[in-house]
Design an enzyme around this catalytic site. Structure first.
Site, PDB file in Angstrom:
ATOM      1  N   LYS A 121       2.725   0.760   0.551  1.00  0.00           N
ATOM      2  CA  LYS A 121       1.439   0.498  -0.090  1.00  0.00           C
ATOM      3  C   LYS A 121       0.287   0.875   0.827  1.00  0.00           C
ATOM      4  O   LYS A 121      -0.646   1.579   0.411  1.00  0.00           O
ATOM      5  CB  LYS A 121       1.331  -0.981  -0.478  1.00  0.00           C
ATOM      6  CG  LYS A 121       0.032  -1.337  -1.191  1.00  0.00           C
ATOM      7  CD  LYS A 121      -0.043  -2.810  -1.540  1.00  0.00           C
ATOM      8  CE  LYS A 121      -0.374  -3.632  -0.321  1.00  0.00           C
ATOM      9  NZ  LYS A 121      -0.656  -5.054  -0.660  1.00  0.00           N
ATOM     10  N   ASP A 139       0.392  -2.129  -5.666  1.00  0.00           N
ATOM     11  CA  ASP A 139       0.093  -3.523  -5.338  1.00  0.00           C
ATOM     12  C   ASP A 139       0.469  -4.405  -6.515  1.00  0.00           C
ATOM     13  O   ASP A 139       1.063  -3.947  -7.500  1.00  0.00           O
ATOM     14  CB  ASP A 139      -1.379  -3.678  -4.954  1.00  0.00           C
ATOM     15  CG  ASP A 139      -2.323  -3.343  -6.107  1.00  0.00           C
ATOM     16  OD1 ASP A 139      -1.846  -3.024  -7.224  1.00  0.00           O
ATOM     17  OD2 ASP A 139      -3.546  -3.385  -5.891  1.00  0.00           O
TER      18      ASP A 139
END
Length: 215
Positions: A121, A139
């Site tokens: 991420k 996310d």
């Protein structure tokens, strides 16, 4: 409607609803975004933006953070939660940037993944926002919304969601698409309350109330 077709429609509608797509973490340098995204784990971006002001006032450079004591960093970042592990990762990461990369953030996804505290991420966020490269940031908003919209089929693991989205999201759209999902997830397709489907720009095509996409 195939998933790729559904994705194209969702991208178009989100662009109309949220013309400006940008990261909600404040930064003016790549290394600061690297620090902020580590602090943002299980913490709001708004709180991170406040906490880093004190951090950068005391440690304004990569070199300064690299030379800082973990306890001193932890004392500042504690309001973000997980202070000990975050301070450890930030200190170790900045030391590597200072000693091996001349205080620069490397422009390579796999190299970013080798830095302490940097996962897929974080690496995708850096690649997309700092270097303008194709990126998909999975996310919690991205995972929740893409499942609800029918772009992925009951997938919760971030990497698996990312891999599924790479197949249907144009590379040049990925980074901004994920930023728009964050905005939409905070305002409309919320996690802790009932989603505001009556105000949703995607209500006509969302999987939650729409038809099943073709596999």
């Amino acid at each position: 409607m195939t998933r790729k077709q559904r994705a194209a429609q969702i991208i178009r509608l989100l662009k109309e609803e949220y013309p400006v797509a940008e990261c909600t973490l404040n930064y003016d340098n790549a290394w600061k975004l690297l620090v902020s995204v580590r602090l943002a784990a299980q913490c709001t971006d708004a709180r991170v933006n406040v906490v880093v002001q004190d951090l950068y006032e005391k440690y304004p450079t990569v070199a300064a953070l690299a030379g800082a004591e973990e306890d001193d960093i932890e004392a500042i970042v504690r309001p973000c939660g997980l202070g000990r592990s975050k301070a450890r990762d930030i200190c170790a990461c900045m030391k590597i940037l200072h000693e091996e990369y001349q205080d620069k953030v490397p422009e390579d996804f796999d190299t970013l993944l080798k830095l302490p505290g940097v996962g897929r991420k974080s690496a995708n966020l850096i690649m997309g926002d700092v270097f303008g490269k194709p990126a998909i940031v999975t996310d919690t908003h991205c995972i929740r919304l893409t499942n609800r919209m029918g772009l992925v089929d009951n997938i919760k693991e971030p990497k698996k969601v990312e891999m599924a989205l790479w197949k249907i999201i144009p590379p040049e759209e990925g980074s901004d698409f994920c930023h728009r999902l964050v905005m939409h997830g905070r305002d409309i397709c919320t996690a802790r309350t009932t989603p505001h489907c009556d105000r949703c720009c995607l209500s006509a095509i969302c999987e939650k109330i729409g038809v099943q996409p073709k596999r």
